[in-house]
Design a protein around this motif. Structure first.
Motif, PDB file in Angstrom:
ATOM      1  N   ILE A   9      14.063  14.808  53.988  1.00  0.00           N
ATOM      2  CA  ILE A   9      13.909  16.111  53.347  1.00  0.00           C
ATOM      3  C   ILE A   9      14.944  16.308  52.252  1.00  0.00           C
ATOM      4  CG2 ILE A   9      14.119  18.581  53.764  1.00  0.00           C
ATOM      5  CD1 ILE A   9      12.798  17.966  56.506  1.00  0.00           C
ATOM      6  N   SER A  10      16.181  15.965  52.594  1.00  0.00           N
ATOM      7  CA  SER A  10      17.195  16.188  51.574  1.00  0.00           C
ATOM      8  C   SER A  10      16.971  15.260  50.393  1.00  0.00           C
ATOM      9  CB  SER A  10      18.588  16.019  52.160  1.00  0.00           C
ATOM     10  OG  SER A  10      18.789  14.697  52.521  1.00  0.00           O
ATOM     11  N   GLU A  11      16.459  14.073  50.651  1.00  0.00           N
ATOM     12  CA  GLU A  11      16.238  13.160  49.527  1.00  0.00           C
ATOM     13  C   GLU A  11      15.113  13.684  48.622  1.00  0.00           C
ATOM     14  OE1 GLU A  11      15.777   9.136  50.728  1.00  0.00           O
ATOM     15  OE2 GLU A  11      15.677   8.394  48.673  1.00  0.00           O
ATOM     16  N   LEU A  12      14.037  14.195  49.269  1.00  0.00           N
ATOM     17  CA  LEU A  12      12.951  14.769  48.474  1.00  0.00           C
ATOM     18  C   LEU A  12      13.448  15.942  47.641  1.00  0.00           C
ATOM     19  CD1 LEU A  12       9.867  14.844  50.857  1.00  0.00           C
ATOM     20  CD2 LEU A  12      10.087  13.655  48.680  1.00  0.00           C
ATOM     21  N   MET A  13      14.231  16.800  48.286  1.00  0.00           N
ATOM     22  CA  MET A  13      14.750  17.949  47.552  1.00  0.00           C
ATOM     23  C   MET A  13      15.626  17.490  46.401  1.00  0.00           C
ATOM     24  SD  MET A  13      15.703  20.497  50.644  1.00  0.00           S
ATOM     25  CE  MET A  13      16.546  21.697  49.643  1.00  0.00           C
ATOM     26  N   PHE A  14      16.394  16.443  46.666  1.00  0.00           N
ATOM     27  CA  PHE A  14      17.303  15.931  45.640  1.00  0.00           C
ATOM     28  C   PHE A  14      16.505  15.468  44.422  1.00  0.00           C
ATOM     29  CE2 PHE A  14      20.159  12.847  43.728  1.00  0.00           C
ATOM     30  CZ  PHE A  14      21.371  13.513  43.776  1.00  0.00           C
ATOM     31  N   VAL A  15      15.435  14.703  44.696  1.00  0.00           N
ATOM     32  CA  VAL A  15      14.624  14.196  43.593  1.00  0.00           C
ATOM     33  C   VAL A  15      13.974  15.363  42.846  1.00  0.00           C
ATOM     34  CG1 VAL A  15      12.590  12.851  43.021  1.00  0.00           C
ATOM     35  CG2 VAL A  15      14.225  11.973  44.663  1.00  0.00           C
ATOM     36  N   GLY A  16      13.445  16.340  43.597  1.00  0.00           N
ATOM     37  CA  GLY A  16      12.835  17.503  42.946  1.00  0.00           C
ATOM     38  C   GLY A  16      13.834  18.222  42.054  1.00  0.00           C
ATOM     39  N   LEU A  17      15.038  18.376  42.565  1.00  0.00           N
ATOM     40  CA  LEU A  17      16.037  19.089  41.771  1.00  0.00           C
ATOM     41  C   LEU A  17      16.445  18.274  40.551  1.00  0.00           C
ATOM     42  CD1 LEU A  17      18.146  20.572  44.665  1.00  0.00           C
ATOM     43  CD2 LEU A  17      16.832  21.839  42.989  1.00  0.00           C
ATOM     44  N   ILE A  18      16.442  16.945  40.683  1.00  0.00           N
ATOM     45  CA  ILE A  18      16.726  16.131  39.497  1.00  0.00           C
ATOM     46  C   ILE A  18      15.673  16.393  38.429  1.00  0.00           C
ATOM     47  CG2 ILE A  18      16.670  13.791  38.578  1.00  0.00           C
ATOM     48  CD1 ILE A  18      18.215  12.810  40.824  1.00  0.00           C
ATOM     49  N   VAL A  19      14.411  16.515  38.864  1.00  0.00           N
ATOM     50  CA  VAL A  19      13.361  16.788  37.880  1.00  0.00           C
ATOM     51  C   VAL A  19      13.635  18.131  37.195  1.00  0.00           C
ATOM     52  CG1 VAL A  19      10.917  17.254  37.577  1.00  0.00           C
ATOM     53  CG2 VAL A  19      11.646  15.395  39.057  1.00  0.00           C
ATOM     54  N   SER A  20      13.941  19.143  37.994  1.00  0.00           N
ATOM     55  CA  SER A  20      14.168  20.467  37.401  1.00  0.00           C
ATOM     56  C   SER A  20      15.358  20.475  36.459  1.00  0.00           C
ATOM     57  CB  SER A  20      14.421  21.497  38.497  1.00  0.00           C
ATOM     58  OG  SER A  20      13.232  21.768  39.163  1.00  0.00           O
ATOM     59  N   PHE A  21      16.475  20.020  36.959  1.00  0.00           N
ATOM     60  CA  PHE A  21      17.689  20.117  36.144  1.00  0.00           C
ATOM     61  C   PHE A  21      17.728  19.021  35.091  1.00  0.00           C
ATOM     62  CE2 PHE A  21      19.191  22.108  40.212  1.00  0.00           C
ATOM     63  CZ  PHE A  21      19.082  23.395  39.733  1.00  0.00           C
ATOM     64  N   GLY A  22      17.130  17.867  35.417  1.00  0.00           N
ATOM     65  CA  GLY A  22      17.099  16.775  34.450  1.00  0.00           C
ATOM     66  C   GLY A  22      16.262  17.109  33.228  1.00  0.00           C
ATOM     67  N   THR A  23      15.241  17.944  33.398  1.00  0.00           N
ATOM     68  CA  THR A  23      14.459  18.359  32.241  1.00  0.00           C
ATOM     69  C   THR A  23      15.287  19.254  31.338  1.00  0.00           C
ATOM     70  OG1 THR A  23      12.515  18.299  33.618  1.00  0.00           O
ATOM     71  CG2 THR A  23      12.306  19.431  31.540  1.00  0.00           C
ATOM     72  N   LYS A  24      16.069  20.094  31.959  1.00  0.00           N
ATOM     73  CA  LYS A  24      16.886  21.012  31.180  1.00  0.00           C
ATOM     74  C   LYS A  24      18.017  20.279  30.480  1.00  0.00           C
ATOM     75  CE  LYS A  24      16.930  25.643  31.035  1.00  0.00           C
ATOM     76  NZ  LYS A  24      15.743  26.472  31.075  1.00  0.00           N
ATOM     77  N   LEU A  25      18.533  19.255  31.131  1.00  0.00           N
ATOM     78  CA  LEU A  25      19.777  18.614  30.661  1.00  0.00           C
ATOM     79  C   LEU A  25      19.668  18.059  29.264  1.00  0.00           C
ATOM     80  CD1 LEU A  25      22.601  17.975  31.696  1.00  0.00           C
ATOM     81  CD2 LEU A  25      21.743  15.837  32.571  1.00  0.00           C
ATOM     82  N   PRO A  26      18.727  17.340  28.775  1.00  0.00           N
ATOM     83  CA  PRO A  26      17.672  16.626  29.473  1.00  0.00           C
ATOM     84  C   PRO A  26      18.097  15.182  29.676  1.00  0.00           C
ATOM     85  CG  PRO A  26      17.187  16.709  27.147  1.00  0.00           C
ATOM     86  CD  PRO A  26      18.584  17.228  27.329  1.00  0.00           C
ATOM     87  N   TYR A  82      24.978  22.147  35.075  1.00  0.00           N
ATOM     88  CA  TYR A  82      25.480  23.053  36.116  1.00  0.00           C
ATOM     89  C   TYR A  82      24.647  22.907  37.384  1.00  0.00           C
ATOM     90  CZ  TYR A  82      26.348  27.437  38.541  1.00  0.00           C
ATOM     91  OH  TYR A  82      26.645  28.366  39.488  1.00  0.00           O
ATOM     92  N   GLY A  83      23.338  22.874  37.219  1.00  0.00           N
ATOM     93  CA  GLY A  83      22.454  22.760  38.381  1.00  0.00           C
ATOM     94  C   GLY A  83      22.667  21.453  39.116  1.00  0.00           C
ATOM     95  N   LEU A  84      22.814  20.362  38.350  1.00  0.00           N
ATOM     96  CA  LEU A  84      23.029  19.068  39.011  1.00  0.00           C
ATOM     97  C   LEU A  84      24.292  19.108  39.861  1.00  0.00           C
ATOM     98  CD1 LEU A  84      22.152  16.370  36.315  1.00  0.00           C
ATOM     99  CD2 LEU A  84      20.913  16.894  38.401  1.00  0.00           C
TER     100      LEU A  84
END
Lengths: 517, 539
Positions: free
Chosen positions: A217-234, A267-269
């Motif tokens: 679960i934490s790994e899935l969440m981690f990947v999802g959050l990378i997508v969210s914050f990685g797009t912003k970063l980008p 910041y999100g990462l």
């Protein structure tokens, strides 16, 4: 001095008030500009005070400390049995630095837009609206509040691009909006998961209790959050909205976009990926394979972004595109620095390097904010004056526009990491961190520095030196309103480059706390 | 229990005042001015009356002084009971068990409040209506009367009467004041909803003739047949919290549940029985669309929570997946269909289908948070869709077309309209900070945390994707309408007239207010879900 008034609420909502006042009272462009600037300067003063709360705690005391956060403001907003939402703001070293960056760049972006003619009050109000939402993201410690500011922030930037942008503004604006909106979905799901497992929207509690079960679960969440914050970063491969948005955005919009909006991703990462998932995972099981994989994702994305961004820059002709892709490369240092910092902290003996890696990532956010703001101001200014930003069309303009050329040169040098300027400190610290964590892999980012130097110096040569292109005989040099923000930024390169200790000490102290070394 | 309410029959006044108003408009409204002023006065009075009722739920000293403390109606048998307030009971045909029973709770009151509010704003919006104004305003009030009746009726017979009465004014509003294809649309609307109604009647007859004596005996101690909905509601909640309490067998609940559900999803509407909606909306006059989308659709959502969930807890536990599938398909399907629409009104109509999908999904989660989100979505959608249909009316009025590709550059030509459009679109796409974000967020959170239905947790991605498509069509449409150069064919469109502005200001203010302070409404709905559907979230 004891800060016992709700300073963070003021930092978040004064710009919003300023936006409303600018639209309502700013009947003439002059009045609108003045009102907006005054509001942004007040916010700058407040965020400077907040920053001093960390730099000089003996003279500025922030009240209401809780679990590493200061000036905490807490009020119940919605209180149903399973749905308890608070108005919760708080600041730590990380957010203080980024809020300061935001508060510093906003008045500068307003200044560089001083000659905007189209719908002036609305234009300036949008910048203040933007500032409010970004400060809200950095300071809110309730997940619901966080997502509100996170998504509402899209609106002003959308309009800045769509209304005041270049020829393809509609395409760029909707691409920006849809990309970032789509990318926020995994964040939303991750928030559901945090709430489901932690039973609370309170980020202070989540940071303290680490409720997410380790493993899949934490790994899935981690990947999802990378997508969210990685797009912003980008980060590569989620970066394709950035060059379009920059090319079409008005100068002030680009400044904010590159200078601060991208920092939301960093910041999100750090706040979510590293602090809420990765570090607890390591704490639960120091040899966790899931955690090692997560480090791997960050490191690989960082390295690819660094190299890819740098190589693509070699092929760019539009100055704004060049700077946009260089941002991708520079933000790669942030991702890599976070990976190095967290991983290094787990290896006995490399803790000092780890601290530098994470601090370097944070400092890189700050440094890139200053440098890219300056670069986009200059690129915008060139485009404004002669109608083209193509490097191949320029040539020898240093003779005609000496002050523009000087600022551009210094900004290029700062961006390529010249020692003594601000970018060097960040990159050097990151390198040390990467070396401590990953050993000789540090050569990959170092190679990129060479490429970066190559494209910047090449661009500088073609654009500024050599024989003057006769078409630009009549090019005007920088106007007063352009010199002022550029001078401030250029001075800040030197100040933070020569005396990084101010900041670096605070950031390192913070890094030590969160890494637990 | 001593009845110390100062206005003993306030709810009956709420129901019958617009009826009286409607009759008065028909009889006295000889001029346009007279008809509309009378309609405005009646609907405004009704709005104030229901607002007082709404305030009384927050236990303010002023409303306690006016209406007495809020005391739920209690049957003679021991609790648990569901709390219903301001209940009025009058026997009607005792031999058949028909009574006149009205009452409100946290489910019906927000919807009851929307009814006169949107009617008032519709009257204001049609301030210059010249086509048969007497009939127009009279029918609006009659529609308001029948809608209010649906939300407060607590007797199956009365409920069915009001349910059917609603069709009549709406049929005429579309059929007389509608667009070129109005006859087809009006008939389609009538046939669809009537078929749903007939199937619902079968379920009602079964409950009345077969199941009511047991429920009546358990709650009121008399084993005669009855159409009293409260008997079922009280005994269902006892059975829902304690399965040892005897009640309608689950195997029997299922078909009866489905009969009701069919009528409600036609009304809501949900895929695949939604096709009457776009036609009805495209042809209906603005006020018709506003009330159709703003209140009429909510009858379906209301019915699901009041009857499907309130009376059939076992069937709901069994058949949640139907609701989930219908809801998710509606959300995704409608979002994609919206992408392809050219007519602004069709677009908004289809977006309603998608937004009503949230209601079904929220109910399907069987969690308190999802259910509260679903009920709240009904309310929020009522406010937002009213604004959107008014915008479609304004733009048609001003430029003569609702065709999105031929609209352009209105940002400069109609700045006030544009501002409202931006707010309305962003509210409808669920921008955080505006009202519908709360309800959509709660539905998703409920979906994610539906612990007894762990499969739903993975499904949450599908409806989440629909909000991206929703954002895409709204932003794309906004971009096309507002930016660019004004085409010559549109002439010189005028901005909003003052009477339209009044309606917009009220609605925008409510959207912002509810977005920032959702608590007054959320707490009402939360109390309803917790007390009337206490079995939600259980094993």
């Amino acid at each position: 001095m004891l800060i016992d008034f709700p300073i963070l609420s003021l930092i978040v909502f004064l710009p919003l008030l300023g936006a409303v006042v600018t639209v309502l009272v700013g009947v003439s462009p002059r009045a609108a500009r003045g009102i907006a600037l005054v509001f942004s300067l007040i916010v700058l003063a407040l965020s400077t005070v907040t920053l001093f709360g960390f730099l000089l705690p003996q003279s500025v005391a922030l009240s209401a400390a809780q679990d590493g956060f200061y000036a905490v403001e807490r009020a119940t907003w919605v209180d149903l049995a399973e749905f308890r939402i608070q108005y919760l703001l708080g600041v730590d070293e990380l957010s203080a630095v980024l809020v300061f960056l935001n508060a510093l760049l906003t008045p500068l972006a307003l200044a560089i837009s001083w000659d905007e003619r189209h719908r002036v009050p609305e234009f300036f109000a949008m910048f203040l609206f933007m500032e409010a939402t970004i400060n809200g993201v950095f300071l809110s410690l309730d997940l619901f509040l966080f997502i509100i500011f996170w998504e509402v922030g899209l609106v002003p930037m959308y309009f800045i691009i769509a209304v005041w942008g270049g020829p393809r503004k509609k395409y760029a604006a909707i691409k920006f909006f849809m990309y970032t909106f789509l990318a926020s979905l995994p964040l939303l799901v991750a928030i559901f998961a945090f709430v489901f497992y932690g039973g609370s929207f309170d980020m202070i509690r989540i940071l303290r209790d680490a409720p997410v079960p380790v493993g899949v679960i934490s790994e899935l969440m981690f990947v999802g959050l990378i997508v969210s914050f990685g797009t912003k970063l980008p980060t590569w491969p989620l970066h394709t909205w950035l060059p379009d948005a920059h090319v079409e955005a008005p100068t002030g919009g680009s400044v904010i976009l590159a200078g601060i909006l991208l920092k939301l991703g960093g910041y999100g990462l750090i706040r979510f990926n590293a602090q809420m998932i990765l570090l607890p995972e390591f704490q639960a099981d120091p040899g966790s394979e899931a955690a090692l994989r997560m480090i791997g994702y960050l490191a690989v994305l960082g390295i690819v972004s660094i190299l890819y961004g740098a190589f693509v820059c070699l092929a760019q002709n539009d100055l704004k595109r060049l700077v946009a892709f260089s941002s991708v490369s520079h933000m790669g240092f942030v991702t890599l620095g976070i990976a190095a910092g967290v991983y290094g902290a787990q290896i006995a003996g490399s803790e000092p390097g780890a601290l530098l890696g994470l601090s370097g990532a944070v400092f890189q956010l700050f440094a890139h904010g200053l440098v890219s703001a300056s670069l986009f101001m200059l690129a915008g200014s060139i485009g404004h004056k002669i109608g083209t930003r193509n490097i191949s069309d320029l040539g020898g303009i240093a003779k005609r526009v000496p002050s523009l050329a000087t600022f551009l040169m210094i900004a290029f040098l700062a961006s390529l990491g010249l020692p003594g300027l601000v970018g060097f400190v960040a990159e050097f610290a990151t390198f040390l961190g990467v070396y401590a964590a990953f050993g000789l892999w540090v050569f990959v980012p170092i190679v990129s520095v060479v490429i970066t130097a190559a494209y910047y110096i090449w661009a500088m040569q073609r654009a500024l030196f050599g024989p003057l292109n006769p078409r630009w005989e009549g090019m005007a040099d920088l106007h007063r309103f352009e010199v002022a923000p550029l001078a401030v930024l250029t001075a800040s390169f030197a100040v933070f480059g020569i005396f990084p200790v101010f900041f670096l000490e605070v950031i390192t102290r913070w890094a030590r706390d969160i890494l637990g070394v | 229990v001593v009845d110390i309410v100062v206005f003993p029959h306030i709810l009956s006044i709420v129901v019958w005042l617009p009826f009286a108003g409607s009759v008065a408009v028909f009889m006295l409204g000889r001029t346009q001015r007279l008809a509309r002023n009378l309609a405005l006065a009646v609907s405004l009075a009704e709005t104030i009356l229901v607002s007082v009722l709404l305030l009384s739920f927050f236990d303010l000293p002023e409303t306690v002084a006016l209406l007495g403390p809020l005391i739920p109606d209690a049957p003679p048998t021991p609790p648990p009971n569901i709390p219903l307030y301001y209940v009025d009971r009058v026997p009607w045909v005792p031999q058949l068990g028909w009574s006149y029973i009205v009452g409100v709770d946290g489910l019906s009151l927000p919807l009851l409040w929307l009814t006169p509010l949107l009617t008032t704003l519709s009257v204001v919006f049609h301030w210059r209506e010249t086509v048969r104004p007497r009939a127009f305003f009279g029918l609006l009030l009659f529609l308001q009367f029948s809608l209010a009746g649906v939300f407060v009726a607590l007797d199956f017979f009365l409920f069915a009467v009001f349910w059917e009465l609603v069709l009549i004014p709406m049929f005429f509003l579309i059929g007389i004041w509608g667009g070129p294809n109005r006859r087809y649309a009006a008939l389609k609307f009538l046939v669809y909803t009537h078929v749903g109604y007939v199937i619902m009647l079968v379920s009602i007859f079964y409950l009345w003739l077969v199941e009511s004596p047991a429920a009546n005996a358990a709650v009121y101690g008399s084993s005669t047949i009855t159409t009293d909905m409260t008997a079922f509601l009280h005994v269902a909640v006892r059975h829902g919290t304690n399965s040892l309490v005897p009640y309608i067998l689950p195997a029997v609940q299922v078909p009866v549940f489905l009969g009701f559900l069919f009528a409600f999803i036609v009304k809501l509407p949900s895929f695949p029985v939604h096709t009457w909606l776009p036609d009805a909306h495209v042809e209906a006059p603005t006020a018709g669309s506003v009330l159709l989308a703003g209140v009429l659709l909510k009858m379906g959502g209301y019915g699901i929570f009041r009857i499907n969930f309130g009376i059939f807890p076992d069937a709901a536990r069994e058949l949640w997946w139907i609701l989930a599938i219908l809801g998710i398909v509606s959300m995704v399907y409608a979002a994609f269909v919206c992408l392809a629409q050219r007519d602004l009104k069709r677009l908004i109509a289809y977006s309603s289908v998608g937004h009503m999908g949230f209601v079904l999904l929220g109910a399907a989660t069987l969690t308190p948070i999802g259910a509260v989100g679903g009920v709240f979505q009904l309310f929020n959608h009522g406010l937002i869709t009213a604004i959107l249909f008014m915008l479609a009316g304004s733009v048609k009025h001003s430029t003569g077309t609702r065709d999105i590709p031929s609209l352009q550059g209105l940002g400069r030509a109609m700045p006030q309209f544009s501002l409202v459009l931006i707010i309305g679109f962003f509210a409808s796409l669920g921008l955080p900070g505006l009202n519908s974000f709360w309800s959509e967020f709660m539905v998703f959170l409920g979906t994610y945390s539906a612990s007894n239905l762990s499969d739903l947790r993975r499904i949450v991605f599908i409806p989440l994707l629909s909000i991206v498509v929703t954002a895409a069509y709204y932003v794309y449409t906004m971009q096309r309408i507002l930016f660019g150069e004004l085409p010559k064919e549109l002439g010189q469109p005028h901005d909003l007239p003052s009477y339209e502005r009044v309606s917009y200001v009220v609605l925008v203010a409510l959207i912002l207010f509810v977005g920032i302070f959702p608590i007054p409404f959320l707490s009402l709905m939360d109390v309803f879900v917790r007390q009337s559907l206490p079995w939600l979230g259980g094993p």
